[in-house]
Write a protein that holds these residues in place. Structure first.
Motif, PDB file in Angstrom:
ATOM      1  N   GLY A  42      91.166  66.359  19.442  1.00  0.00           N
ATOM      2  CA  GLY A  42      90.606  65.469  18.837  1.00  0.00           C
ATOM      3  C   GLY A  42      90.477  64.038  19.307  1.00  0.00           C
ATOM      4  N   ASP A  43      91.449  63.840  20.096  1.00  0.00           N
ATOM      5  CA  ASP A  43      90.580  62.458  21.192  1.00  0.00           C
ATOM      6  C   ASP A  43      90.023  62.178  21.366  1.00  0.00           C
ATOM      7  OD1 ASP A  43      94.170  62.167  20.484  1.00  0.00           O
ATOM      8  OD2 ASP A  43      95.150  62.580  22.696  1.00  0.00           O
ATOM      9  N   THR A  44      90.136  61.095  21.421  1.00  0.00           N
ATOM     10  CA  THR A  44      88.560  60.658  21.906  1.00  0.00           C
ATOM     11  C   THR A  44      88.710  59.894  23.138  1.00  0.00           C
ATOM     12  OG1 THR A  44      87.664  59.651  19.641  1.00  0.00           O
ATOM     13  CG2 THR A  44      86.311  58.786  21.699  1.00  0.00           C
ATOM     14  N   VAL A  45      87.834  60.098  24.332  1.00  0.00           N
ATOM     15  CA  VAL A  45      88.233  59.736  26.210  1.00  0.00           C
ATOM     16  C   VAL A  45      86.901  59.358  26.829  1.00  0.00           C
ATOM     17  CG1 VAL A  45      90.199  61.226  25.705  1.00  0.00           C
ATOM     18  CG2 VAL A  45      88.078  62.351  26.350  1.00  0.00           C
ATOM     19  N   GLU A  46      87.342  58.738  27.750  1.00  0.00           N
ATOM     20  CA  GLU A  46      86.535  58.454  28.282  1.00  0.00           C
ATOM     21  C   GLU A  46      86.430  59.137  29.193  1.00  0.00           C
ATOM     22  OE1 GLU A  46      84.900  53.753  27.101  1.00  0.00           O
ATOM     23  OE2 GLU A  46      86.312  53.854  28.595  1.00  0.00           O
ATOM     24  N   PHE A  47      85.232  59.444  30.473  1.00  0.00           N
ATOM     25  CA  PHE A  47      85.630  60.487  31.528  1.00  0.00           C
ATOM     26  C   PHE A  47      83.858  59.945  32.291  1.00  0.00           C
ATOM     27  CE2 PHE A  47      83.694  63.102  28.308  1.00  0.00           C
ATOM     28  CZ  PHE A  47      82.803  63.726  29.125  1.00  0.00           C
ATOM     29  N   ALA A  48      84.354  60.620  33.788  1.00  0.00           N
ATOM     30  CA  ALA A  48      83.416  60.763  34.318  1.00  0.00           C
ATOM     31  C   ALA A  48      82.949  62.533  34.819  1.00  0.00           C
ATOM     32  CB  ALA A  48      83.562  59.987  35.928  1.00  0.00           C
ATOM     33  N   VAL A  49      81.404  62.734  35.449  1.00  0.00           N
ATOM     34  CA  VAL A  49      81.148  64.496  35.362  1.00  0.00           C
ATOM     35  C   VAL A  49      80.657  64.525  36.527  1.00  0.00           C
ATOM     36  CG1 VAL A  49      79.383  66.046  35.114  1.00  0.00           C
ATOM     37  CG2 VAL A  49      80.349  64.384  32.978  1.00  0.00           C
ATOM     38  N   ARG A  50      81.742  65.206  37.823  1.00  0.00           N
ATOM     39  CA  ARG A  50      81.107  65.062  39.192  1.00  0.00           C
ATOM     40  C   ARG A  50      81.082  66.947  39.283  1.00  0.00           C
ATOM     41  NH1 ARG A  50      86.245  62.251  41.808  1.00  0.00           N
ATOM     42  NH2 ARG A  50      85.757  60.174  41.624  1.00  0.00           N
ATOM     43  N   GLY A  51      80.445  66.972  40.202  1.00  0.00           N
ATOM     44  CA  GLY A  51      80.379  68.497  40.370  1.00  0.00           C
ATOM     45  C   GLY A  51      81.184  69.294  41.529  1.00  0.00           C
ATOM     46  N   GLY A  52      81.844  70.303  42.099  1.00  0.00           N
ATOM     47  CA  GLY A  52      82.249  70.554  42.890  1.00  0.00           C
ATOM     48  C   GLY A  52      81.979  72.499  43.353  1.00  0.00           C
ATOM     49  N   MET A  53      82.450  72.862  43.749  1.00  0.00           N
ATOM     50  CA  MET A  53      81.970  74.409  44.361  1.00  0.00           C
ATOM     51  C   MET A  53      82.395  75.696  43.232  1.00  0.00           C
ATOM     52  SD  MET A  53      81.600  74.225  47.610  1.00  0.00           S
ATOM     53  CE  MET A  53      82.613  76.144  48.020  1.00  0.00           C
ATOM     54  N   ALA A  54      83.203  74.910  41.946  1.00  0.00           N
ATOM     55  CA  ALA A  54      83.154  75.688  41.529  1.00  0.00           C
ATOM     56  C   ALA A  54      82.605  75.687  39.761  1.00  0.00           C
ATOM     57  CB  ALA A  54      84.398  76.114  40.492  1.00  0.00           C
ATOM     58  N   GLY A  55      81.550  74.084  39.768  1.00  0.00           N
ATOM     59  CA  GLY A  55      81.159  74.133  38.668  1.00  0.00           C
ATOM     60  C   GLY A  55      81.471  72.476  38.638  1.00  0.00           C
ATOM     61  N   ILE A  56      80.662  72.626  37.042  1.00  0.00           N
ATOM     62  CA  ILE A  56      81.460  70.518  36.836  1.00  0.00           C
ATOM     63  C   ILE A  56      82.249  70.821  36.156  1.00  0.00           C
ATOM     64  CG2 ILE A  56      78.880  70.207  36.337  1.00  0.00           C
ATOM     65  CD1 ILE A  56      79.444  69.915  33.556  1.00  0.00           C
ATOM     66  N   ALA A  57      83.422  68.517  36.274  1.00  0.00           N
ATOM     67  CA  ALA A  57      84.586  69.039  35.410  1.00  0.00           C
ATOM     68  C   ALA A  57      84.662  67.428  35.040  1.00  0.00           C
ATOM     69  CB  ALA A  57      85.775  69.687  36.890  1.00  0.00           C
ATOM     70  N   ALA A  58      84.944  67.104  34.146  1.00  0.00           N
ATOM     71  CA  ALA A  58      85.528  65.533  34.125  1.00  0.00           C
ATOM     72  C   ALA A  58      86.818  65.401  34.925  1.00  0.00           C
ATOM     73  CB  ALA A  58      86.180  65.633  32.312  1.00  0.00           C
ATOM     74  N   HIS A  59      86.517  64.322  35.308  1.00  0.00           N
ATOM     75  CA  HIS A  59      87.322  63.404  36.503  1.00  0.00           C
ATOM     76  C   HIS A  59      87.975  62.014  35.809  1.00  0.00           C
ATOM     77  CE1 HIS A  59      87.221  65.619  39.867  1.00  0.00           C
ATOM     78  NE2 HIS A  59      86.883  66.286  39.142  1.00  0.00           N
ATOM     79  N   ASN A  60      89.163  61.233  36.068  1.00  0.00           N
ATOM     80  CA  ASN A  60      89.309  60.169  35.417  1.00  0.00           C
ATOM     81  C   ASN A  60      89.351  60.079  33.937  1.00  0.00           C
ATOM     82  OD1 ASN A  60      89.598  59.276  37.449  1.00  0.00           O
ATOM     83  ND2 ASN A  60      87.670  58.509  38.098  1.00  0.00           N
ATOM     84  N   VAL A  61      89.682  61.173  33.355  1.00  0.00           N
ATOM     85  CA  VAL A  61      90.065  61.144  31.763  1.00  0.00           C
ATOM     86  C   VAL A  61      90.151  60.344  31.263  1.00  0.00           C
ATOM     87  CG1 VAL A  61      90.135  62.462  29.837  1.00  0.00           C
ATOM     88  CG2 VAL A  61      88.992  63.472  32.080  1.00  0.00           C
ATOM     89  N   ARG A  62      90.558  59.034  29.967  1.00  0.00           N
ATOM     90  CA  ARG A  62      91.130  58.579  29.319  1.00  0.00           C
ATOM     91  C   ARG A  62      90.394  57.903  28.096  1.00  0.00           C
ATOM     92  NH1 ARG A  62      90.270  53.101  28.329  1.00  0.00           N
ATOM     93  NH2 ARG A  62      88.567  53.035  28.280  1.00  0.00           N
ATOM     94  N   ARG A  63      92.231  58.150  27.587  1.00  0.00           N
ATOM     95  CA  ARG A  63      91.983  58.263  26.482  1.00  0.00           C
ATOM     96  C   ARG A  63      91.691  57.094  26.512  1.00  0.00           C
ATOM     97  NH1 ARG A  63      97.112  60.376  23.528  1.00  0.00           N
ATOM     98  NH2 ARG A  63      97.819  60.069  25.689  1.00  0.00           N
ATOM     99  N   VAL A  64      90.819  56.827  24.952  1.00  0.00           N
ATOM    100  CA  VAL A  64      90.209  55.705  24.198  1.00  0.00           C
ATOM    101  C   VAL A  64      90.609  55.426  23.086  1.00  0.00           C
ATOM    102  CG1 VAL A  64      88.095  54.711  23.224  1.00  0.00           C
ATOM    103  CG2 VAL A  64      87.752  55.980  24.844  1.00  0.00           C
ATOM    104  N   ARG A  65      90.789  56.650  22.032  1.00  0.00           N
ATOM    105  CA  ARG A  65      91.723  56.343  20.802  1.00  0.00           C
ATOM    106  C   ARG A  65      92.602  57.693  20.171  1.00  0.00           C
ATOM    107  NH1 ARG A  65      87.368  55.855  17.095  1.00  0.00           N
ATOM    108  NH2 ARG A  65      87.629  58.158  16.686  1.00  0.00           N
ATOM    109  N   ALA A  66      93.814  57.739  20.095  1.00  0.00           N
ATOM    110  CA  ALA A  66      94.573  58.854  19.949  1.00  0.00           C
ATOM    111  C   ALA A  66      94.041  59.333  18.248  1.00  0.00           C
ATOM    112  CB  ALA A  66      95.987  59.062  20.234  1.00  0.00           C
TER     113      ALA A  66
END
Length: 68
Positions: A42-66
């Motif tokens: 349920g935490d609200t987060v900000e993140f960037a999406v990056r693609g790679g060999m295994a598919g997409i993943a969230a990077h730089n995940v940062r909590r905005v609101r717990a």
């Protein structure tokens, strides 16, 4: 940065999924690619999406609101 909500987090493994606010797709992430180390369902987060060999993943995940 994209906003989303943590739908699952396994603290022992340091991995989880974040749901993008505009879709129902679950995007995997790892604390190795996150700014924070502890998350909860349920935490609200900000993140960037990056693609790679295994598919997409969230990077730089940062909590905005717990969850309360």
């Amino acid at each position: 940065m994209t906003k989303g909500t943590i739908t699952h987090f396994n603290a022992r493994r340091g991995t989880g999924f974040v749901r993008h606010h505009q879709t129902d797709a679950g995007i995997p992430f790892s604390v190795r690619n996150a700014q924070d180390r502890e998350f909860a369902h349920g935490d609200t987060v900000e993140f960037a999406v990056r693609g790679g060999m295994a598919g997409i993943a969230a990077h730089n995940v940062r909590r905005v609101r717990a969850t309360t």
